[in-house]
Design an enzyme around this catalytic site. Structure first.
Site, PDB file in Angstrom:
ATOM      1  N   ASP A  35       2.478 -65.713  60.306  1.00 47.01           N
ATOM      2  CA  ASP A  35       3.159 -64.415  60.225  1.00 47.01           C
ATOM      3  C   ASP A  35       4.517 -64.541  59.569  1.00 47.01           C
ATOM      4  O   ASP A  35       5.074 -65.621  59.479  1.00 47.01           O
ATOM      5  CB  ASP A  35       3.379 -63.867  61.640  1.00 47.01           C
ATOM      6  N   LYS A  57       3.742 -59.242  56.359  1.00 46.67           N
ATOM      7  CA  LYS A  57       3.738 -58.033  55.524  1.00 46.67           C
ATOM      8  C   LYS A  57       3.745 -58.417  54.049  1.00 46.67           C
ATOM      9  O   LYS A  57       4.379 -59.394  53.656  1.00 46.67           O
ATOM     10  CB  LYS A  57       4.942 -57.179  55.866  1.00 46.67           C
ATOM     11  N   MET A 170       9.832 -53.964  69.026  1.00 47.34           N
ATOM     12  CA  MET A 170       9.370 -53.049  67.980  1.00 47.34           C
ATOM     13  C   MET A 170       9.861 -51.622  68.237  1.00 47.34           C
ATOM     14  O   MET A 170       9.133 -50.654  67.983  1.00 47.34           O
ATOM     15  CB  MET A 170       7.832 -53.065  67.883  1.00 47.34           C
TER      16      MET A 170
HETATM   17  N1  SAH Z   1       4.766 -62.288  70.091  1.00 43.41           N
HETATM   18  C1  SAH Z   1       6.168 -61.985  69.859  1.00 43.41           C
HETATM   19  C2  SAH Z   1       6.394 -60.495  69.683  1.00 43.41           C
HETATM   20  C3  SAH Z   1       5.645 -59.901  68.497  1.00 43.41           C
HETATM   21  S1  SAH Z   1       6.016 -58.236  68.210  1.00 43.41           S
HETATM   22  C4  SAH Z   1       7.010 -62.574  70.991  1.00 43.41           C
HETATM   23  O1  SAH Z   1       6.459 -63.037  72.010  1.00 43.41           O
HETATM   24  O2  SAH Z   1       8.229 -62.640  70.825  1.00 43.41           O
HETATM   25  C5  SAH Z   1       7.333 -58.347  67.030  1.00 43.41           C
HETATM   26  C6  SAH Z   1       8.614 -57.848  67.637  1.00 43.41           C
HETATM   27  O3  SAH Z   1       9.156 -58.827  68.513  1.00 43.41           O
HETATM   28  C7  SAH Z   1       9.729 -57.578  66.648  1.00 43.41           C
HETATM   29  O4  SAH Z   1       9.609 -56.299  66.066  1.00 43.41           O
HETATM   30  C8  SAH Z   1      10.949 -57.656  67.545  1.00 43.41           C
HETATM   31  O5  SAH Z   1      11.094 -56.498  68.334  1.00 43.41           O
HETATM   32  C9  SAH Z   1      10.559 -58.790  68.479  1.00 43.41           C
HETATM   33  N2  SAH Z   1      11.039 -60.099  68.007  1.00 43.41           N
HETATM   34  C10 SAH Z   1      10.298 -61.186  67.751  1.00 43.41           C
HETATM   35  N3  SAH Z   1      11.084 -62.238  67.417  1.00 43.41           N
HETATM   36  C11 SAH Z   1      12.350 -61.784  67.466  1.00 43.41           C
HETATM   37  C12 SAH Z   1      13.627 -62.372  67.244  1.00 43.41           C
HETATM   38  N4  SAH Z   1      13.750 -63.657  66.905  1.00 43.41           N
HETATM   39  N5  SAH Z   1      14.725 -61.593  67.404  1.00 43.41           N
HETATM   40  C13 SAH Z   1      14.628 -60.319  67.781  1.00 43.41           C
HETATM   41  N6  SAH Z   1      13.461 -59.691  67.983  1.00 43.41           N
HETATM   42  C14 SAH Z   1      12.330 -60.420  67.853  1.00 43.41           C
END
Ligand code: SAH
Length: 261
Positions: A35, A57, A170
């Site tokens: 990703d 994306k 998100m």
């Molecule tokens: N599986 C991931 C989440 C996926 S959804 C997890 O466990 O963290 C993707 C969303 O996660 C992004 O839009 C944001 O809201 C958040 N996100 C993921 N990594 C991030 C980071 N390093 N800093 C801030 N937000 C993050």
């Protein structure tokens, strides 16, 4: 013979938050399907023979449809490859890891899950925000601001009644609306709030405020996705519990001989 798929969490950003098991999987992969939020340094751990497939994306910002990603995983495994599906954070915290596992089961493909550190917990920690704290929150609730198309919108007034920390992933495009609904539902207007962008990366940014003014502050600072929204007393801990993370390279850590005896 069919190959196998590992659904692997890459952690929130700092590459050295990768688990040892994830590192082994990456070093032995034939194919890595990754990703957008997976750091370059982690991808560089793949062997030179490994096929790297980016399903983040596209340059025109259109996401690749989930069915196509599922099909990619199934196809590679059916050709006999060992496939690592590398996802940001934890593979089962949003990000559709469960849907990918469903597709693998449906096609009789062996798989394993390698959990990762979710941004919802570990990312907040890097911003000096403990997700629970006895003085502030005895529960936490991780919510998505972005539902599958066709689903009824969330009833935020229900969340406004909960005392625990609210962590919204998100949610940046909806931040104003979400905060307004929380206040309308009864959340105290001075409830601390924070937004953390690129948590645990070198370029991490944090903005703090209250549920009433955080949307405005975020706009002033020009903070956009990917970011975590935190609402609850723990958000104010950023002021005192922030720290500077030690910066190391995976290659350096992986060579350390740990003597824990
Ligand atoms: N599986 C991931 C989440 C996926 S959804 C997890 O466990 O963290 C993707 C969303 O996660 C992004 O839009 C944001 O809201 C958040 N996100 C993921 N990594 C991030 C980071 N390093 N800093 C801030 N937000 C993050």
């Amino acid at each position: 013979m069919k190959g196998k798929v590992w659904l692997v969490g890459a952690g929130p950003g700092d590459p050295t938050l990768l688990t040892v098991k994830a590192l082994y999987c990456i070093r032995e992969a034939d194919v890595i399907v990754y990703d957008r939020l997976v750091s370059k340094e982690i991808l560089q751990q793949a062997p030179s023979s490994c096929q790297m497939v980016n399903v983040g994306k596209l340059p025109n910002f259109h996401p690749i449809p989930q069915d196509d990603i599922n099909e990619t995983l199934v196809n590679f495994a059916q050709q006999g490859y060992n496939v690592v599906r590398l996802k940001g954070g934890d593979p089962y915290v949003f990000g559709r890891g469960g849907e990918e596992a469903d597709a693998l089961v449906e096609h009789g493909i062996e798989f394993e899950v390698v959990p990762g550190i979710s941004s919802a917990i570990g990312g907040l920690a890097y911003a000096g925000i403990p997700v629970t704290h006895r003085d502030h929150a005895s529960s936490f609730h991780v919510v998505t601001g972005h539902l599958k198309q066709g689903k009824d919108p969330l009833d935020w007034s229900l969340y406004s009644k909960l005392d625990g920390t609210l962590v919204i992933l998100m949610g940046m495009s909806q931040i104003e609306n979400i905060c307004q609904q929380l206040v309308d539902g009864g959340k105290a207007t001075d409830t601390p709030a924070a937004v953390v962008r690129y948590a645990s990366r070198d370029n991490q940014q944090v903005v703090t405020g209250t549920v009433t003014d955080i949307a405005q502050r975020v706009q002033e600072e020009g903070i956009t996705s990917p970011a975590l929204i935190v609402i609850g007393g723990v958000a104010q801990k950023h002021a005192t519990l922030s720290f500077k993370a030690t910066c190391r390279q995976i290659s350096e850590l992986a060579q350390l001989q740990l003597d824990l005896a």
